[in-house]
Design a protein around this motif. Structure first.
Motif, PDB file in Angstrom:
ATOM      1  N   PRO A  33      -2.559   1.331 -10.578  1.00  0.00           N
ATOM      2  CA  PRO A  33      -1.896   2.433 -11.261  1.00  0.00           C
ATOM      3  C   PRO A  33      -0.533   1.972 -11.781  1.00  0.00           C
ATOM      4  CG  PRO A  33      -1.685   2.712  -8.882  1.00  0.00           C
ATOM      5  CD  PRO A  33      -2.530   1.486  -9.114  1.00  0.00           C
ATOM      6  N   GLU A  34      -0.150   2.470 -12.914  1.00  0.00           N
ATOM      7  CA  GLU A  34       1.068   2.007 -13.600  1.00  0.00           C
ATOM      8  C   GLU A  34       2.317   2.684 -13.048  1.00  0.00           C
ATOM      9  OE1 GLU A  34      -0.016   2.863 -17.631  1.00  0.00           O
ATOM     10  OE2 GLU A  34      -1.252   1.057 -17.774  1.00  0.00           O
ATOM     11  N   VAL A  35       2.476   2.592 -11.718  1.00  0.00           N
ATOM     12  CA  VAL A  35       3.605   3.214 -11.035  1.00  0.00           C
ATOM     13  C   VAL A  35       4.377   2.157 -10.257  1.00  0.00           C
ATOM     14  CG1 VAL A  35       2.446   5.457 -10.816  1.00  0.00           C
ATOM     15  CG2 VAL A  35       2.234   3.762  -8.973  1.00  0.00           C
ATOM     16  N   LEU A  36       5.604   2.490  -9.913  1.00  0.00           N
ATOM     17  CA  LEU A  36       6.370   1.640  -9.002  1.00  0.00           C
ATOM     18  C   LEU A  36       5.776   1.752  -7.608  1.00  0.00           C
ATOM     19  CD1 LEU A  36      10.091   2.359  -9.944  1.00  0.00           C
ATOM     20  CD2 LEU A  36       8.849   0.218 -10.254  1.00  0.00           C
ATOM     21  N   PHE A  37       5.850   0.676  -6.859  1.00  0.00           N
ATOM     22  CA  PHE A  37       5.431   0.680  -5.466  1.00  0.00           C
ATOM     23  C   PHE A  37       6.672   0.591  -4.606  1.00  0.00           C
ATOM     24  CE2 PHE A  37       1.413   0.129  -7.249  1.00  0.00           C
ATOM     25  CZ  PHE A  37       0.443   0.236  -6.270  1.00  0.00           C
ATOM     26  N   GLN A  38       6.648   1.273  -3.463  1.00  0.00           N
ATOM     27  CA  GLN A  38       7.753   1.206  -2.511  1.00  0.00           C
ATOM     28  C   GLN A  38       7.594  -0.096  -1.743  1.00  0.00           C
ATOM     29  OE1 GLN A  38       7.881   4.583   0.091  1.00  0.00           O
ATOM     30  NE2 GLN A  38       9.468   3.695   1.357  1.00  0.00           N
ATOM     31  N   GLY A  39       8.368  -1.108  -2.132  1.00  0.00           N
ATOM     32  CA  GLY A  39       8.210  -2.443  -1.572  1.00  0.00           C
ATOM     33  C   GLY A  39       8.774  -2.621  -0.181  1.00  0.00           C
ATOM     34  N   GLY A  40       9.648  -1.735   0.224  1.00  0.00           N
ATOM     35  CA  GLY A  40      10.255  -1.822   1.548  1.00  0.00           C
ATOM     36  C   GLY A  40      11.602  -1.137   1.570  1.00  0.00           C
ATOM     37  N   PRO A  41      12.222  -1.110   2.740  1.00  0.00           N
ATOM     38  CA  PRO A  41      13.464  -0.345   2.897  1.00  0.00           C
ATOM     39  C   PRO A  41      14.735  -1.048   2.427  1.00  0.00           C
ATOM     40  CG  PRO A  41      12.809  -1.284   5.001  1.00  0.00           C
ATOM     41  CD  PRO A  41      11.724  -1.629   4.020  1.00  0.00           C
ATOM     42  N   VAL A  42      14.655  -2.319   2.020  1.00  0.00           N
ATOM     43  CA  VAL A  42      15.842  -3.069   1.624  1.00  0.00           C
ATOM     44  C   VAL A  42      15.994  -3.041   0.100  1.00  0.00           C
ATOM     45  CG1 VAL A  42      17.016  -5.297   1.738  1.00  0.00           C
ATOM     46  CG2 VAL A  42      15.516  -4.590   3.618  1.00  0.00           C
ATOM     47  N   ALA A  43      17.212  -2.782  -0.378  1.00  0.00           N
ATOM     48  CA  ALA A  43      17.546  -2.817  -1.815  1.00  0.00           C
ATOM     49  C   ALA A  43      16.586  -1.984  -2.652  1.00  0.00           C
ATOM     50  CB  ALA A  43      17.611  -4.260  -2.316  1.00  0.00           C
ATOM     51  N   THR A  44      16.408  -0.729  -2.283  1.00  0.00           N
ATOM     52  CA  THR A  44      15.449   0.132  -2.976  1.00  0.00           C
ATOM     53  C   THR A  44      15.868   0.486  -4.402  1.00  0.00           C
ATOM     54  OG1 THR A  44      16.474   2.077  -1.974  1.00  0.00           O
ATOM     55  CG2 THR A  44      14.543   1.149  -0.854  1.00  0.00           C
ATOM     56  N   ASP A  45      17.102   0.178  -4.771  1.00  0.00           N
ATOM     57  CA  ASP A  45      17.541   0.419  -6.146  1.00  0.00           C
ATOM     58  C   ASP A  45      17.255  -0.778  -7.053  1.00  0.00           C
ATOM     59  OD1 ASP A  45      19.387  -1.149  -4.816  1.00  0.00           O
ATOM     60  OD2 ASP A  45      21.115  -0.281  -5.828  1.00  0.00           O
ATOM     61  N   ASN A  99       0.794  -1.232   0.000  1.00  0.00           N
ATOM     62  CA  ASN A  99       0.000   0.000   0.000  1.00  0.00           C
ATOM     63  C   ASN A  99       0.828   1.285   0.000  1.00  0.00           C
ATOM     64  OD1 ASN A  99       0.770  -0.636   2.669  1.00  0.00           O
ATOM     65  ND2 ASN A  99      -1.020   0.347   3.553  1.00  0.00           N
ATOM     66  N   ARG A 100       1.950   1.262  -0.709  1.00  0.00           N
ATOM     67  CA  ARG A 100       2.750   2.481  -0.839  1.00  0.00           C
ATOM     68  C   ARG A 100       3.149   2.724  -2.297  1.00  0.00           C
ATOM     69  NH1 ARG A 100       6.299   2.993   4.508  1.00  0.00           N
ATOM     70  NH2 ARG A 100       4.588   3.573   5.889  1.00  0.00           N
ATOM     71  N   PRO A 101       2.184   3.158  -3.112  1.00  0.00           N
ATOM     72  CA  PRO A 101       2.541   3.503  -4.492  1.00  0.00           C
ATOM     73  C   PRO A 101       3.385   4.766  -4.511  1.00  0.00           C
ATOM     74  CG  PRO A 101       0.261   4.100  -4.051  1.00  0.00           C
ATOM     75  CD  PRO A 101       0.780   3.400  -2.819  1.00  0.00           C
ATOM     76  N   THR A 102       4.299   4.841  -5.452  1.00  0.00           N
ATOM     77  CA  THR A 102       5.068   6.069  -5.640  1.00  0.00           C
ATOM     78  C   THR A 102       4.416   6.858  -6.774  1.00  0.00           C
ATOM     79  OG1 THR A 102       6.574   5.235  -7.344  1.00  0.00           O
ATOM     80  CG2 THR A 102       7.183   4.805  -5.034  1.00  0.00           C
ATOM     81  N   ALA A 103       4.961   7.997  -7.106  1.00  0.00           N
ATOM     82  CA  ALA A 103       4.461   8.785  -8.235  1.00  0.00           C
ATOM     83  C   ALA A 103       5.233   8.472  -9.514  1.00  0.00           C
ATOM     84  CB  ALA A 103       4.572  10.274  -7.909  1.00  0.00           C
ATOM     85  N   LEU A 104       6.212   7.569  -9.432  1.00  0.00           N
ATOM     86  CA  LEU A 104       7.096   7.283 -10.555  1.00  0.00           C
ATOM     87  C   LEU A 104       6.503   6.218 -11.477  1.00  0.00           C
ATOM     88  CD1 LEU A 104       9.877   7.833 -11.831  1.00  0.00           C
ATOM     89  CD2 LEU A 104      10.802   6.040 -10.340  1.00  0.00           C
TER      90      LEU A 104
END
Length: 194
Positions: free
Chosen positions: A72-84, A51-56
């Motif tokens: 929505p066709e955006v990336l979701f912030q999956g968690g704090p590990v390996a965000t790249d 439940n954390r969609p980004t605007a990207l």
């Protein structure tokens, strides 16, 4: 099985389960989150925040995959590990569980290798969502957090993963739970102000 701090009952931590952050979980990475568990072993656990969609837009980062992902066709912030990095969670089409680049983790739900040529994926995947980063726990860490009352552990549904009501997902999942857990859907942030 891990004892649940709220009920004292044993809960099963397994792929397909959802972790709902309790009000006592104050880590800003997880406040009010819904995490889908993708892998649970003796060495630890891995999941993604639903439940954390980004605007990207996905298309800006992963090109043609933007045409395949769920709204929505955006990336979701999956968690704090390996965000790249990116994890692609997909629902295989019926019979597509053995398709190239797909690894089932829970029924027809699984992980899709984004290095797989898109042409090989078309028709084998019904739904797709891409997450930047993931949530991870070392051996025994998640069990300890559940036992101390940081997470509610509940069964997941495929629609939880791909639904478009991400803002209300935590509340919606709590509402459908049996017993007292459903009451937490309307709990104020600070019950003392009630």
């Amino acid at each position: 099985m891990t004892p649940d701090a709220q009920s004292g009952r044993a809960v099963d931590l397994a792929a397909g389960r959802l972790l709902l952050a309790t009000p006592g979980l104050l880590d800003p990475n997880f406040v009010d989150t819904v995490v889908l568990l993708l892998d649970v072993t003796d060495d630890g656990a891995l999941g993604v925040v639903l439940n954390r969609p980004t605007a990207l837009p996905v298309a800006e980062v992963l090109g043609e995959w933007g045409d395949v992902v769920e709204e929505p066709e955006v990336l979701f912030q999956g968690g704090p590990v390996a965000t790249d990095g990116a994890l692609a969670v997909a629902l295989a089409a019926p019979g597509g569980e053995d398709a190239a680049g797909f690894r089932a983790v829970w029924g027809r739900l699984g992980l899709l290798d984004l290095d797989t040529p898109r042409e090989l994926v078309i028709g084998t995947v019904d739904r797709l969502r891409i997450f930047a980063g993931y949530a991870g726990w070392g051996a025994g860490q998640l069990e300890a957090e559940v036992a101390e009352g940081s997470w509610y552990v509940v069964p997941g549904l495929v629609d939880d993963v791909f639904g478009d009501r991400t803002r209300d997902l935590r509340r919606d999942v709590l509402r459908r739970q049996p017993g007292d857990l459903a009451f937490h859907a309307t709990r104020p942030v600070d019950p003392g102000l009630n």
